[in-house]
Design a protein around this motif. Structure first.
Motif, PDB file in Angstrom:
ATOM      1  N   ILE A   1      -6.986 -22.924  -0.583  1.00  0.00           N
ATOM      2  CA  ILE A   1      -6.484 -22.822   0.774  1.00  0.00           C
ATOM      3  C   ILE A   1      -5.696 -21.523   0.957  1.00  0.00           C
ATOM      4  O   ILE A   1      -4.941 -21.104   0.088  1.00  0.00           O
ATOM      5  N   LYS A   2      -5.912 -20.863   2.078  1.00  0.00           N
ATOM      6  CA  LYS A   2      -5.209 -19.620   2.407  1.00  0.00           C
ATOM      7  C   LYS A   2      -3.967 -19.959   3.225  1.00  0.00           C
ATOM      8  O   LYS A   2      -4.054 -20.605   4.265  1.00  0.00           O
ATOM      9  N   GLN A   3      -2.826 -19.519   2.754  1.00  0.00           N
ATOM     10  CA  GLN A   3      -1.580 -19.724   3.491  1.00  0.00           C
ATOM     11  C   GLN A   3      -1.287 -18.480   4.314  1.00  0.00           C
ATOM     12  O   GLN A   3      -0.899 -17.442   3.774  1.00  0.00           O
ATOM     13  N   ARG A   4      -1.502 -18.577   5.624  1.00  0.00           N
ATOM     14  CA  ARG A   4      -1.320 -17.423   6.502  1.00  0.00           C
ATOM     15  C   ARG A   4      -0.085 -17.638   7.376  1.00  0.00           C
ATOM     16  O   ARG A   4       0.042 -18.643   8.070  1.00  0.00           O
ATOM     17  N   SER A   5       0.794 -16.657   7.344  1.00  0.00           N
ATOM     18  CA  SER A   5       2.000 -16.676   8.174  1.00  0.00           C
ATOM     19  C   SER A   5       2.215 -15.281   8.749  1.00  0.00           C
ATOM     20  O   SER A   5       1.530 -14.323   8.374  1.00  0.00           O
ATOM     21  N   LEU A   6       3.187 -15.163   9.655  1.00  0.00           N
ATOM     22  CA  LEU A   6       3.530 -13.874  10.245  1.00  0.00           C
ATOM     23  C   LEU A   6       4.925 -13.487   9.780  1.00  0.00           C
ATOM     24  O   LEU A   6       5.893 -14.218  10.013  1.00  0.00           O
TER      25      LEU A   6
ATOM     26  N   ILE B   1       6.063 -24.603  16.026  1.00  0.00           N
ATOM     27  CA  ILE B   1       6.584 -23.391  15.397  1.00  0.00           C
ATOM     28  C   ILE B   1       7.422 -23.780  14.195  1.00  0.00           C
ATOM     29  O   ILE B   1       8.388 -24.546  14.306  1.00  0.00           O
ATOM     30  N   PHE B   2       6.999 -23.289  13.018  1.00  0.00           N
ATOM     31  CA  PHE B   2       7.781 -23.418  11.799  1.00  0.00           C
ATOM     32  C   PHE B   2       8.392 -22.050  11.504  1.00  0.00           C
ATOM     33  O   PHE B   2       7.712 -21.028  11.617  1.00  0.00           O
ATOM     34  N   ALA B   3       9.678 -22.025  11.146  1.00  0.00           N
ATOM     35  CA  ALA B   3      10.354 -20.755  10.860  1.00  0.00           C
ATOM     36  C   ALA B   3      11.047 -20.822   9.504  1.00  0.00           C
ATOM     37  O   ALA B   3      11.637 -21.842   9.144  1.00  0.00           O
ATOM     38  N   ARG B   4      10.963 -19.725   8.772  1.00  0.00           N
ATOM     39  CA  ARG B   4      11.633 -19.646   7.468  1.00  0.00           C
ATOM     40  C   ARG B   4      12.693 -18.558   7.518  1.00  0.00           C
ATOM     41  O   ARG B   4      12.399 -17.387   7.765  1.00  0.00           O
ATOM     42  N   LEU B   5      13.940 -18.962   7.301  1.00  0.00           N
ATOM     43  CA  LEU B   5      15.060 -18.026   7.321  1.00  0.00           C
ATOM     44  C   LEU B   5      15.248 -17.355   5.969  1.00  0.00           C
ATOM     45  O   LEU B   5      15.460 -16.146   5.881  1.00  0.00           O
ATOM     46  N   ASP B   6      15.191 -18.160   4.928  1.00  0.00           N
ATOM     47  CA  ASP B   6      15.361 -17.664   3.571  1.00  0.00           C
ATOM     48  C   ASP B   6      14.281 -18.286   2.688  1.00  0.00           C
ATOM     49  O   ASP B   6      13.935 -19.449   2.856  1.00  0.00           O
ATOM     50  N   PHE B   7      13.778 -17.513   1.751  1.00  0.00           N
ATOM     51  CA  PHE B   7      12.677 -17.992   0.922  1.00  0.00           C
ATOM     52  C   PHE B   7      13.040 -19.268   0.167  1.00  0.00           C
ATOM     53  O   PHE B   7      12.229 -20.183   0.021  1.00  0.00           O
ATOM     54  N   ASN B   8      14.270 -19.372  -0.287  1.00  0.00           N
ATOM     55  CA  ASN B   8      14.684 -20.540  -1.075  1.00  0.00           C
ATOM     56  C   ASN B   8      14.936 -21.775  -0.213  1.00  0.00           C
ATOM     57  O   ASN B   8      14.954 -22.895  -0.727  1.00  0.00           O
ATOM     58  N   ASP B   9      15.171 -21.580   1.090  1.00  0.00           N
ATOM     59  CA  ASP B   9      15.445 -22.716   1.974  1.00  0.00           C
ATOM     60  C   ASP B   9      14.172 -23.433   2.397  1.00  0.00           C
ATOM     61  O   ASP B   9      14.173 -24.640   2.599  1.00  0.00           O
TER      62      ASP B   9
ATOM     63  N   PHE C   1       7.774 -26.451   0.508  1.00  0.00           N
ATOM     64  CA  PHE C   1       6.340 -26.331   0.267  1.00  0.00           C
ATOM     65  C   PHE C   1       5.587 -27.223   1.263  1.00  0.00           C
ATOM     66  O   PHE C   1       5.405 -28.418   1.006  1.00  0.00           O
ATOM     67  N   PRO C   2       5.145 -26.640   2.400  1.00  0.00           N
ATOM     68  CA  PRO C   2       4.323 -27.423   3.319  1.00  0.00           C
ATOM     69  C   PRO C   2       3.066 -27.932   2.620  1.00  0.00           C
ATOM     70  O   PRO C   2       2.547 -27.301   1.687  1.00  0.00           O
ATOM     71  N   SER C   3       2.574 -29.059   3.075  1.00  0.00           N
ATOM     72  CA  SER C   3       1.394 -29.664   2.455  1.00  0.00           C
ATOM     73  C   SER C   3       0.138 -28.854   2.782  1.00  0.00           C
ATOM     74  O   SER C   3       0.123 -28.038   3.713  1.00  0.00           O
ATOM     75  N   ASP C   4      -0.920 -29.099   2.013  1.00  0.00           N
ATOM     76  CA  ASP C   4      -2.199 -28.440   2.288  1.00  0.00           C
ATOM     77  C   ASP C   4      -2.685 -28.779   3.688  1.00  0.00           C
ATOM     78  O   ASP C   4      -3.281 -27.933   4.372  1.00  0.00           O
ATOM     79  N   ASP C   5      -2.442 -30.009   4.120  1.00  0.00           N
ATOM     80  CA  ASP C   5      -2.854 -30.415   5.464  1.00  0.00           C
ATOM     81  C   ASP C   5      -2.126 -29.596   6.520  1.00  0.00           C
ATOM     82  O   ASP C   5      -2.728 -29.189   7.526  1.00  0.00           O
ATOM     83  N   GLN C   6      -0.832 -29.321   6.292  1.00  0.00           N
ATOM     84  CA  GLN C   6      -0.075 -28.511   7.249  1.00  0.00           C
ATOM     85  C   GLN C   6      -0.554 -27.063   7.266  1.00  0.00           C
ATOM     86  O   GLN C   6      -0.653 -26.439   8.322  1.00  0.00           O
ATOM     87  N   TRP C   7      -0.875 -26.511   6.089  1.00  0.00           N
ATOM     88  CA  TRP C   7      -1.396 -25.141   6.049  1.00  0.00           C
ATOM     89  C   TRP C   7      -2.778 -25.067   6.691  1.00  0.00           C
ATOM     90  O   TRP C   7      -3.129 -24.059   7.311  1.00  0.00           O
ATOM     91  N   ASN C   8      -3.557 -26.107   6.567  1.00  0.00           N
ATOM     92  CA  ASN C   8      -4.876 -26.133   7.216  1.00  0.00           C
ATOM     93  C   ASN C   8      -4.773 -26.103   8.735  1.00  0.00           C
ATOM     94  O   ASN C   8      -5.731 -25.730   9.421  1.00  0.00           O
ATOM     95  N   LYS C   9      -3.613 -26.516   9.264  1.00  0.00           N
ATOM     96  CA  LYS C   9      -3.413 -26.536  10.712  1.00  0.00           C
ATOM     97  C   LYS C   9      -2.820 -25.225  11.239  1.00  0.00           C
ATOM     98  O   LYS C   9      -2.439 -25.140  12.405  1.00  0.00           O
ATOM     99  N   SER C  10      -2.736 -24.231  10.381  1.00  0.00           N
ATOM    100  CA  SER C  10      -2.194 -22.943  10.808  1.00  0.00           C
ATOM    101  C   SER C  10      -3.012 -22.361  11.961  1.00  0.00           C
ATOM    102  O   SER C  10      -4.246 -22.434  11.970  1.00  0.00           O
ATOM    103  N   VAL C  11      -2.324 -21.805  12.928  1.00  0.00           N
ATOM    104  CA  VAL C  11      -2.998 -21.150  14.069  1.00  0.00           C
ATOM    105  C   VAL C  11      -3.881 -20.005  13.576  1.00  0.00           C
ATOM    106  O   VAL C  11      -4.942 -19.730  14.144  1.00  0.00           O
ATOM    107  N   LEU C  12      -3.462 -19.361  12.490  1.00  0.00           N
ATOM    108  CA  LEU C  12      -4.086 -18.104  12.055  1.00  0.00           C
ATOM    109  C   LEU C  12      -5.332 -18.348  11.206  1.00  0.00           C
ATOM    110  O   LEU C  12      -5.430 -17.906  10.063  1.00  0.00           O
ATOM    111  N   THR C  13      -6.304 -19.018  11.789  1.00  0.00           N
ATOM    112  CA  THR C  13      -7.577 -19.219  11.100  1.00  0.00           C
ATOM    113  C   THR C  13      -8.428 -17.955  11.224  1.00  0.00           C
ATOM    114  O   THR C  13      -8.145 -17.071  12.034  1.00  0.00           O
TER     115      THR C  13
END
Length: 324
Positions: free
Chosen positions: A110-115, A139-147, A159-171
């Motif tokens: 699975i490809k994890q695509r974010s902006l 909208i999911f937002a990450r402030l700090d990598f460890n958070d 760590f979002p689930s594979d199902d959540q990453w599959n729902k990424s807008v950035l297909t």
């Protein structure tokens, strides 16, 4: 609640590491940029609690004109993707400037695509958009990598689930659609003009490279002098003349002081390794300088040429001839 998820990552650019920052536009970190927006919330609260939403209609556009189609190999590197987010109770929309980040974890396909967010700005809600795709999403937002990733109602998920990453807008399908949209139309005309400009810049760069290969050396470097030109000066005013700068005629002067009736202008002063007579007798010398200044703005003040004279007794004497 919307199904698709847009992942916005603020963790890389909250603070700018100047040593590793290669962006040509954004030289200030997101925290410093956020202060200028005038929001009541602080940066951390805005990213982790205000921005995450379970349903929002955002506009995504791709201002770049130099682009390439997306691929399935997980190596897509897209820069400067704009995300427009409506703000409740405000006359403005928030615009985030981002880079596409694509990552494939080990032992997964699975490809994890974010902006990756790198810039903030505000635009009036009445501003018309062009080349934008509107998307209904969470909208999911990450402030700090460890958070981890914040959503509207859930705590941070590292760590979002594979199902959540599959729902990424950035297909790949979405990126293909986005790649066909341009923020200026007719884009073919814009691309043609940009191509002409690029050819012009390439030709100028080629000239500069060739000039560097045969350039004259400047032993003493260069300096910028703020000077004042006056036509018709007194003997007292002549004492304030810029050193080594001769002007034709006894009544004109370039002064280091703001004389009454003078005209202010910057002067670029540099040394050269040829004699004043050379550009006067050989037009090719002068043309080299006229590529970056007009002929009337070019003044050759000459230099001091040192010569060694051998006496009859065999001894040597160094003399100099000053050229003006």
């Amino acid at each position: 609640m919307a199904e698709d998820i847009l992942y916005l990552d603020f963790s890389s650019n909250s603070e700018i590491n100047e040593e590793f920052n290669y962006d040509k536009i954004y030289k200030v970190g997101l925290r410093e940029q956020f202060k200028k927006l005038g929001f009541h919330e602080d940066y951390d609260s805005f990213v982790s609690h205000v921005l995450p939403q379970d349903e929002s209609i955002v506009g995504i556009s791709y201002p770049n004109f130099e682009r390439h189609p997306p691929t399935e190999d997980g190596k897509n590197k897209w820069f400067n993707i704009a995300v427009r987010i409506p703000l409740d109770g405000s006359k403005n929309n928030l615009v985030l400037m981002c880079d596409l980040d694509e990552y494939t974890p080990k032992n997964k396909t699975i490809k994890q695509r974010s902006l990756k967010v790198k810039g903030f700005t505000l635009i009036d809600k009445s501003t018309e958009t062009c080349g934008e795709i509107e998307v209904s999403c969470r909208i999911f937002a990450r402030l700090d990598f460890n958070d981890g990733w914040y959503s509207e109602y859930d705590g941070p998920t590292k760590f979002p689930s594979d199902d959540q990453w599959n729902k990424s807008v950035l297909t790949i399908e979405f990126l293909k659609r986005l790649n066909e949209q341009y923020v200026a139309e007719p884009h073919a005309k814009v691309l043609s003009r940009l191509d002409r400009w690029q050819k012009y810049l390439d030709s100028r760069q080629e000239i500069m490279i060739k000039d560097q290969e045969i350039c004259f050396e400047s032993a003493e470097g260069t300096e910028v002098i703020i000077a004042y030109y006056k036509d018709g000066c007194t003997e007292e005013e002549r004492k304030t003349a810029v050193a080594h700068l001769n002007v034709k005629g006894n009544s004109s002067i370039w002064s280091t002081e703001d004389l009454s009736g003078s005209e202010k202008a910057p002067i670029l002063h540099f040394t050269h390794d040829f004699l004043k007579k050379d550009p006067e007798s050989d037009k090719s010398y002068r043309k080299k300088f006229e590529r970056f200044t007009s002929g009337r703005s070019l003044i050759f003040s000459g230099k001091i040429e040192y010569k060694t004279i051998e006496r009859k007794d065999g001894s040597k004497l160094k003399s100099s001839t000053e050229c003006r």
